[in-house]
Design an enzyme around this catalytic site. Sequence first.
Site, PDB file in Angstrom:
ATOM      1  N   ALA A 204       3.873  -2.297  -2.962  1.00  0.00           N
ATOM      2  CA  ALA A 204       3.667  -1.337  -4.053  1.00  0.00           C
ATOM      3  C   ALA A 204       4.987  -0.904  -4.691  1.00  0.00           C
ATOM      4  O   ALA A 204       5.033  -0.609  -5.888  1.00  0.00           O
ATOM      5  CB  ALA A 204       2.898  -0.119  -3.552  1.00  0.00           C
TER       6      ALA A 204
ATOM      7  N   SER B 109      -1.020  -1.936  -2.499  1.00  0.00           N
ATOM      8  CA  SER B 109      -0.251  -2.234  -1.302  1.00  0.00           C
ATOM      9  C   SER B 109      -1.150  -2.836  -0.229  1.00  0.00           C
ATOM     10  O   SER B 109      -2.312  -2.458  -0.098  1.00  0.00           O
ATOM     11  CB  SER B 109       0.378  -0.938  -0.777  1.00  0.00           C
ATOM     12  OG  SER B 109       0.932  -1.160   0.502  1.00  0.00           O
TER      13      SER B 109
ATOM     14  N   HIS C  42      -0.314  -3.006   3.294  1.00  0.00           N
ATOM     15  CA  HIS C  42      -0.262  -2.428   4.638  1.00  0.00           C
ATOM     16  C   HIS C  42      -0.871  -1.039   4.736  1.00  0.00           C
ATOM     17  O   HIS C  42      -0.963  -0.490   5.833  1.00  0.00           O
ATOM     18  CB  HIS C  42       1.166  -2.444   5.177  1.00  0.00           C
ATOM     19  CG  HIS C  42       2.082  -1.444   4.559  1.00  0.00           C
ATOM     20  ND1 HIS C  42       2.430  -0.282   5.202  1.00  0.00           N
ATOM     21  CD2 HIS C  42       2.710  -1.417   3.367  1.00  0.00           C
ATOM     22  CE1 HIS C  42       3.242   0.407   4.420  1.00  0.00           C
ATOM     23  NE2 HIS C  42       3.433  -0.268   3.297  1.00  0.00           N
TER      24      HIS C  42
ATOM     25  N   CYS D  98       9.361   7.830   4.057  1.00  0.00           N
ATOM     26  CA  CYS D  98      10.569   7.435   3.332  1.00  0.00           C
ATOM     27  C   CYS D  98      11.627   8.529   3.369  1.00  0.00           C
ATOM     28  O   CYS D  98      12.806   8.273   3.246  1.00  0.00           O
ATOM     29  CB  CYS D  98      10.256   7.148   1.874  1.00  0.00           C
ATOM     30  SG  CYS D  98       8.706   6.321   1.657  1.00  0.00           S
TER      31      CYS D  98
END
Lengths: 126, 419
Positions: B89, B217, B219, B343
């Site tokens: 993503a 995305s 995962h 993140c």
Amino acid sequence: MAYSEKLIDHFENPRNVGAFDKGDDSVGTGLVGAPACGDVMKLQIKVGPDGIIEDAKFKTFGCGSAIASSSLVTEWVKGKTVEEAATIKNTDIAKHLALPPVKIHCSVLAEDAIKAAIEDYRKKHA
Amino acid sequence: MNTAVKTAPTSDRPNAPRRPVYLDYQATTPMDPRVLEAMMPYFTEKFGNPHSRNHEYGWEAEEGVEKARQQIADLIGGDEREIVFTSGATESNNLAIGGVARFYKDQRDHIVTLVTEHKCVLDTCRHLEQEGFKVTYLPVQQNGLVDLAALEAAITERTAIVSVMAANNEIGVIQPLAEIGALCRKKGAFFHTDCAQAFGKIPLDVEAMKIDLMSISGHKIYGPKGIGALFVRRRPRVRLQAMIHGGGQERGMRSGTLPTPLCVGLGKAAELAKNEMAAEATRMKALRDRFMAAINAKLPEVFLNGDLENRLPSNLNLSFAYVEGEGLMMGIKDLSVSSGSACTSASLEPSYVLRALGVEEELAHTSLRIGFGRFTTEAEVDYAAERIVQAVSKLRAMSPLWEMAQDGIDIKSIQWAAH
């Protein structure tokens, strides 16, 4: 982040959690840090007539390193004179707990907390 | 507090080492075994290059990739020719925003997005600003949702693209996509939505929602890491400038040999999500409500960040007042949760998403993100709630702020020395 065993022990089994009566003449209270920064430490010392710190208590809002740092210094100040306690350095705290670099400020805060408690005690006895 | 701690419920493997209960499904998910099964042949016997046109090895790999493309398109009401495979993503968001902005920059040089977007959207916009584009970062309301009137006012005839995420990665709130899509269409701006968290979790329809570009995305939906996709509308056609140049694969939008097994895995994960999404959402909501009830029964002053109704059923973001989040996480080592997005978990700053909701800094420092998922059990939820109640109670008992609150002292009345 890997923390040292000593740090984890102080976090999981904090020594001397609690509070003394702030108004008591033999008690010095230090409150340092700020909620907005994510760390607040309250450290109290109880000083005997001979100038020796008989007991210490703390309460801390913060990460594991902040809690461990304050727990550790309550142990260190006990049995010391006020003058001796004032010489405790943040670097000693950081070294003892093997604080990672991003957590050094926790030891600085603990040093500030002792100093603030001593200052409060001295003000009462000025 | 030395209350006996029950051992964390483990999987059905009795001899497996005890591992923390995983409640961080918004960070990533384990692969579904059915996905792995679908992928396996493409690592070994069906190893061909899907772009090889001259032999059977290439054809069977291509067949796997094209089936996956169809499976992805089916989940969003798109056409398989509108699916571009990417590495994830983050790349999709970079390609969508940067690609559209750069392609149309002579006519339109303005971008609209939200302050609560994922870093890969915000950082892409920052870079585009350096190239001379203008970017409007819209604030959100207290519940995390965009103010549609403010959005409408922000879109001008110079706006090339509006990028608004479908579901937020930290607080799970779901933006009004159909309304945003209608606004963008009316104003002639392309609508891009980052669906990393929403794809496969909530119904999405690129037609009904007038979505022009959608980031996907692998995962986050029990598929493999390292694969994602970008939906790029064909009618009306969206054009973009490629970031990765080479053999011209993916209609020139993204060169490079496709990782066949990963594409197949993403496709299979999408197919499973399509079949199971409704039942899974019901189950997630039940788990979430069960967890919340257990917490609320024992702990006062726990606050939910972000809207409850317009929200992924699998996400909770809670502020446990007077207890610092990092310290709390250390107290619940046998639970894997996050104090924000994965993140940013290395930074000591409170979440910018929570700050954007107007959550005060001291409360933002006390938050945990709890994410449930396909393999979460009721037993795990009960255990997690019990452990959190224990840890919060213990840490509050040693919190000077909790003590002050109990004594009726207003924490704001104190002159704190910021450090």
